[in-house]
Design an enzyme around this catalytic site. Structure first.
Site, short mmCIF file in Angstrom:
data_model
loop_
_atom_site.label_atom_id
_atom_site.label_comp_id
_atom_site.label_asym_id
_atom_site.label_seq_id
_atom_site.Cartn_x
_atom_site.Cartn_y
_atom_site.Cartn_z
N HIS A 239 17.23 -25.51 -47.80
CA HIS A 239 15.89 -25.57 -47.21
C HIS A 239 15.93 -26.26 -45.86
CE1 HIS A 239 15.35 -29.88 -48.17
NE2 HIS A 239 15.87 -29.60 -49.37
N CYS A 255 19.60 -30.97 -53.03
CA CYS A 255 19.60 -29.69 -52.32
C CYS A 255 20.46 -29.77 -51.06
CB CYS A 255 18.17 -29.30 -51.95
SG CYS A 255 17.16 -28.77 -53.36
#
Length: 280
Positions: A239, A255
């Site tokens: 992301h 992440c």
């Protein structure tokens, strides 16, 4: 350095990732160590020669001649013996690769497709394993309207991603060929999982399902930035960010974090089911 060798040179770090090792200029290092096992420089390699080639590549790129720029940068990567020059050459090569993908210029992995009645950009993207965003960019299309008989460039590449946690780099590849290396952030304390994953979800302006509740897109507390490429393991993905200065450090909740500009670039290239390998 053969183009087919599995390397990914991190421009910001002056380091290249190999499966099982690192390249710092021409020197092979064992992953995770700071010592170099020196290898011979390639014949004819020189710092000044690589620098001149990088400058030539920059001029060609400024003129919009990305095909020739790419060839020059490849020579610069081959001839560089200094880690800094190798990093600059690989960064230029990455830029040239991306510019060519997003242009109408034919490449070895592209075909020309003629629009038929009933075709849609989404349907074509599904048929050929690409994205609507790449179809638009490569063919100068701003919306979804296409015409019967219109000819489109379609890139049929085997895009895949390698994330190296020890270097905080993300390498975009076509098969085993390195296309571009990005700085990224991975999990604090090494919590990002290792293994092979697949991209399952693709979201523009994603909401963030935080421990405090759902944070909507555009909220300054939303840490996901402008794009989400979710893995087939719930809760993990690639992301963007609201804190670009954090990129390059192990600071996430697990992440893989990129700048918004970089994740938007990747988002346009990577369809669902793209392979993502994460290594220590």
């Amino acid at each position: 350095m053969n183009r087919g060798i599995r390397i990914g040179l991190a421009a910001a770090l002056g380091v290249a990732v190999i499966v099982g090792g690192l390249w710092a200029g021409r020197h092979l290092l064992s992953r995770g160590s700071g010592s170099a096992a020196r290898s011979e420089s390639p014949a004819g390699g020189s710092d000044s020669g690589a620098r001149a080639l990088v400058e030539q590549g920059e001029r060609l790129g400024a003129e919009g001649n990305w095909t020739e720029a790419r060839e020059v940068y490849e020579k610069a990567v081959e001839s560089a013996v200094d880690g800094r020059q190798a990093a600059q050459a690989q960064a230029g090569l990455g830029q040239a690769n991306i510019r060519l993908l997003f242009s109408g210029t034919a490449t070895p992995d592209s075909i020309v497709y003629e629009i038929k009645r009933g075709d849609t950009l989404y349907g074509i993207s599904r048929k050929y394993g690409t994205t609507v965003e790449l179809l638009r960019a490569a063919n100068g299309i701003s919306g979804d309207v296409i015409q019967v008989g219109q000819r489109l460039k379609i890139t049929k590449a085997d895009f895949n991603v390698l994330v190296d946690k020890s270097q905080n780099t993300l390498t975009l590849k076509n098969g085993e060929e390195v296309l571009k290396v990005y700085r990224c952030s991975t999990g604090e304390g090494g919590i990002t999982p290792v293994g092979e994953f697949r991209i399952k979800t693709r979201l523009v302006d994603p909401p963030w399902y935080s421990p405090e509740g759902v944070i909507p897109p555009g909220d300054p507390r939303n840490q996901l930035g402008s794009r989400w490429l979710g893995f087939d393991v719930p809760g993990y993905g690639i992301h963007g960010t609201i804190d670009p200065d954090s990129v390059g450090k192990p600071v996430t909740r697990g992440c893989v974090r990129l700048t918004n500009a970089d994740v938007e670039e990747l988002f346009a290239l990577l369809p669902a089911d793209t392979r993502v390998a994460i290594v220590e």
